[in-house]
Design an enzyme around this catalytic site. Structure first.
Site, PDB file in Angstrom:
ATOM      1  N   GLU A   1      -2.357   8.775 -11.312  1.00 59.43           N
ATOM      2  CA  GLU A   1      -1.898   7.541 -11.961  1.00 59.43           C
ATOM      3  C   GLU A   1      -1.901   7.684 -13.480  1.00 59.43           C
ATOM      4  O   GLU A   1      -2.945   7.874 -14.080  1.00 59.43           O
ATOM      5  CB  GLU A   1      -2.831   6.401 -11.553  1.00 59.43           C
ATOM      6  CG  GLU A   1      -3.073   6.337 -10.048  1.00 59.43           C
ATOM      7  CD  GLU A   1      -4.208   5.390  -9.674  1.00 59.43           C
ATOM      8  OE1 GLU A   1      -4.447   4.421 -10.414  1.00 59.43           O
ATOM      9  OE2 GLU A   1      -4.863   5.628  -8.645  1.00 59.43           O
TER      10      GLU A   1
ATOM     11  N   HIS B   1       0.275   3.297 -10.485  1.00 60.15           N
ATOM     12  CA  HIS B   1      -0.631   3.757  -9.414  1.00 60.15           C
ATOM     13  C   HIS B   1       0.155   4.574  -8.369  1.00 60.15           C
ATOM     14  O   HIS B   1       0.271   4.176  -7.206  1.00 60.15           O
ATOM     15  CB  HIS B   1      -1.235   2.504  -8.773  1.00 60.15           C
ATOM     16  CG  HIS B   1      -2.421   2.721  -7.920  1.00 60.15           C
ATOM     17  ND1 HIS B   1      -2.457   3.638  -6.898  1.00 60.15           N
ATOM     18  CD2 HIS B   1      -3.630   2.126  -7.927  1.00 60.15           C
ATOM     19  CE1 HIS B   1      -3.638   3.567  -6.311  1.00 60.15           C
ATOM     20  NE2 HIS B   1      -4.375   2.666  -6.918  1.00 60.15           N
TER      21      HIS B   1
ATOM     22  N   ASP C   1     -12.374   9.822  -6.964  1.00 63.74           N
ATOM     23  CA  ASP C   1     -11.889   8.622  -7.657  1.00 63.74           C
ATOM     24  C   ASP C   1     -12.319   8.724  -9.122  1.00 63.74           C
ATOM     25  O   ASP C   1     -13.434   8.335  -9.471  1.00 63.74           O
ATOM     26  CB  ASP C   1     -12.495   7.380  -6.976  1.00 63.74           C
ATOM     27  CG  ASP C   1     -11.867   6.082  -7.467  1.00 63.74           C
ATOM     28  OD1 ASP C   1     -11.076   6.128  -8.423  1.00 63.74           O
ATOM     29  OD2 ASP C   1     -12.193   5.025  -6.891  1.00 63.74           O
TER      30      ASP C   1
ATOM     31  N   ARG D   1       0.849  -1.208   0.000  1.00 63.86           N
ATOM     32  CA  ARG D   1       0.000   0.000   0.000  1.00 63.86           C
ATOM     33  C   ARG D   1       0.877   1.248   0.000  1.00 63.86           C
ATOM     34  O   ARG D   1       1.372   1.678   1.042  1.00 63.86           O
ATOM     35  CB  ARG D   1      -0.923  -0.009   1.206  1.00 63.86           C
ATOM     36  CG  ARG D   1      -1.781   1.213   1.363  1.00 63.86           C
ATOM     37  CD  ARG D   1      -2.891   1.317   0.350  1.00 63.86           C
ATOM     38  NE  ARG D   1      -3.863   0.242   0.479  1.00 63.86           N
ATOM     39  CZ  ARG D   1      -4.725  -0.089  -0.493  1.00 63.86           C
ATOM     40  NH1 ARG D   1      -4.739   0.573  -1.636  1.00 63.86           N
ATOM     41  NH2 ARG D   1      -5.569  -1.091  -0.305  1.00 63.86           N
TER      42      ARG D   1
ATOM     43  N   ARG E   1       1.331  -6.593  -9.621  1.00 64.25           N
ATOM     44  CA  ARG E   1       1.754  -6.025  -8.329  1.00 64.25           C
ATOM     45  C   ARG E   1       1.876  -7.084  -7.241  1.00 64.25           C
ATOM     46  O   ARG E   1       2.337  -6.789  -6.140  1.00 64.25           O
ATOM     47  CB  ARG E   1       0.801  -4.912  -7.890  1.00 64.25           C
ATOM     48  CG  ARG E   1      -0.627  -5.374  -7.633  1.00 64.25           C
ATOM     49  CD  ARG E   1      -1.505  -4.223  -7.149  1.00 64.25           C
ATOM     50  NE  ARG E   1      -2.871  -4.664  -6.885  1.00 64.25           N
ATOM     51  CZ  ARG E   1      -3.765  -3.978  -6.213  1.00 64.25           C
ATOM     52  NH1 ARG E   1      -3.461  -2.795  -5.717  1.00 64.25           N
ATOM     53  NH2 ARG E   1      -4.977  -4.432  -6.020  1.00 64.25           N
TER      54      ARG E   1
HETATM   55  O1  LIG Z   1      -7.166  -1.057  -2.875  1.00 69.69           O
HETATM   56  P1  LIG Z   1      -6.556  -1.139  -4.243  1.00 69.69           P
HETATM   57  O2  LIG Z   1      -6.946  -2.381  -5.001  1.00 69.69           O
HETATM   58  O3  LIG Z   1      -5.065  -0.960  -4.208  1.00 69.69           O
HETATM   59  O4  LIG Z   1      -7.155   0.057  -5.074  1.00 69.69           O
HETATM   60  C1  LIG Z   1      -7.084   1.357  -4.609  1.00 69.69           C
HETATM   61  C2  LIG Z   1      -7.792   2.342  -5.553  1.00 69.69           C
HETATM   62  O5  LIG Z   1      -7.068   2.390  -6.763  1.00 69.69           O
HETATM   63  C3  LIG Z   1      -7.525   3.409  -7.649  1.00 69.69           C
HETATM   64  O6  LIG Z   1      -6.737   3.384  -8.790  1.00 69.69           O
HETATM   65  C4  LIG Z   1      -8.960   3.146  -8.035  1.00 69.69           C
HETATM   66  O7  LIG Z   1      -9.416   4.174  -8.892  1.00 69.69           O
HETATM   67  C5  LIG Z   1      -9.808   3.045  -6.786  1.00 69.69           C
HETATM   68  O8  LIG Z   1     -11.132   2.739  -7.158  1.00 69.69           O
HETATM   69  C6  LIG Z   1      -9.248   1.998  -5.827  1.00 69.69           C
HETATM   70  O9  LIG Z   1      -9.987   2.019  -4.632  1.00 69.69           O
END
Ligand SMILES: O=P(O)(O)OC[C@H]1O[C@@H](O)[C@H](O)[C@@H](O)[C@@H]1O
Length: 407
Positions: free
Chosen positions: A367, A263, A308, A162, A185
């Site tokens: 992103e 991301h 988002d 994360r 990932r």
């Molecule tokens: O929890 P994840 O799978 O890493 O995703 C996080 C976020 O990633 C973003 O790219 C999406 O637009 C969101 O909708 C999503 O909640």
């Protein structure tokens, strides 16, 4: 050979290959591609057997001239050597000479024993985990972290990390049958010994080449053969560049398609003081409203709640202004038409087990992505998607922030 790691040096059309096993030079080719060293067609690349041919190193004993307890020619040729991060030897005076990325890249144990590579350049640094091909850190010369990484981030496969820069491939979000954001990932990438890409023209840039190929299970879920090569480079001025190259290696003659995003989680001092510029007047799909299409009205994106969105056909350059820190992140993207902007805000933050309740205040995801029009590759075709991140001071003009000039 046999999965043993090798380094390929290239210079003016000539090349040489060095195995970590034995620090063994196995190949030296001239510009016509002729091999100049002998390597037996029966050479075994099977430790502890030495490689027959090339340049084995006899150390600490030549032949049987020494202790009976040492094997002939010693043991250096049957050991796994490591890349030397501190070679105590100047780089070649000729800046065009190829030398391994060991000059500026250190291989270290990261969180939970996961392996990471540390790139250093002019006081700046970046860290890349083999797990996920994941950039987890980008620091300036003052040691300040520029990417957000949650204090609750788990470094526990198969969970994605994360923060930093997760790679969403071959699917963005839930736009398909694969797990959200695909599987790149959550896979262990390998060092790419044959990146088929020239070293950066600037010999001081630190870089690492990684590769991901589908596992048997990946192939079941996504029945396509591909090679995904990722170069992470830290260049002068701390510019961080990620270059992804995906090639269709299907032998069934079939094309395949994918969606993609870098991301990137940026670290910001206070989300309510942040502006994202470059996306105004664009159409976007709102992930919070069933991906309905809207047109951005404001003159910059500011944050007052969960956001988002997938901005379509976004310009090549986007700026993220951090008012409090008086600095701007510049995002430059190539081959990636779309841009996602995400902040989970308080409720969603609390719902994520690997994200602190209050951490949404200190991050924003911008992103660089290819989502609305998936990328389609026929066999042998290759796609390149590049992300370049840099940091510049904010410029104040008449009280407002004048980023277009900086762009
Ligand atoms: O929890 P994840 O799978 O890493 O995703 C996080 C976020 O990633 C973003 O790219 C999406 O637009 C969101 O909708 C999503 O909640």
């Amino acid at each position: 050979m046999n999965g043993l790691e090798k380094l390929v040096l290239r210079e003016g059309g000539c090349s040489a290959e060095v195995y970590l096993y034995g620090a063994h030079v196995t190949s030296w080719k001239n510009a016509q591609g002729e091999e100049l060293l002998f390597l037996s067609s029966k050479a075994l690349f099977e430790p502890p057997k030495a490689i027959r041919g090339g340049i084995p190193i006899c150390f600490p004993q030549f032949s049987n001239l020494g202790s009976q307890s040492l094997p002939p020619h010693g043991f250096a040729h049957n050991r796994l050597w490591a890349l030397d991060a501190h070679p105590q030897l100047d780089p070649p005076p000729n800046a065009t000479a190829a030398f391994t990325e060991a000059q500026a890249v250190e291989r270290e144990g990261g969180m939970n024993g996961l392996e990471k590579l540390v790139l250093r350049e002019g006081g700046w640094s970046a860290e890349v985990y083999l797990y996920g091909g994941h950039v987890s850190s980008w620091k300036n010369a003052q040691g300040e972290e520029l990417l957000f990484l949650s204090s609750k981030a788990l470094f526990e496969p198969p969970k994605a990390i994360r923060g930093g820069i997760p790679i969403c491939f071959p699917q963005f979000s839930n736009l398909g049958s694969l797990p959200p954001h695909g599987f790149a990932r959550n896979r262990l990438w390998a060092l790419d010994a044959d990146p088929q890409l020239d070293p950066p023209p600037n010999a001081t840039a630190a870089f690492v080449d990684l590769i991901l190929s589908p596992s048997h299970d990946d192939f079941k879920a996504y029945p396509h053969s591909f090679e995904y090569r990722l170069r992470v480079q830290l260049g002068p001025g701390g510019v961080l560049t990620l270059t992804s190259r995906v090639r269709n290696t299907n032998s069934d003659g079939k094309p395949f398609s994918f969606t993609f995003a870098y991301h990137t989680y940026f670290s910001v001092s206070d989300i309510s003081e942040v502006r994202v510029e470059g996306l105004e007047t664009l159409d976007y799909l709102d992930n919070l409203q069933d991906r309905s299409r809207f047109t951005e009205q404001g003159d910059a994106i500011t944050f007052e709640g969960e956001l988002d969105r997938i901005y379509l056909e976004a310009p090549r350059k986007i700026a993220i202004l951090d008012h409090e820190k008086n600095r701007t992140f510049l995002v430059i993207k190539d081959g990636l038409p779309d841009a996602v902007v995400w902040n989970p805000w308080d409720k969603k933050a609390k719902a994520m087990s690997d994200f602190g309740d209050e951490e949404y205040k200190h991050m924003v995801c911008v992103e660089a992505a290819a989502i609305e029009d998936p990328v389609t590759l026929k066999p042998t075709e290759e796609w390149t998607g590049r992300l370049q991140l840099s940091l510049v001071p904010n410029t104040h003009v008449g009280g407002s922030l004048d980023v277009p000039n900086a762009l």
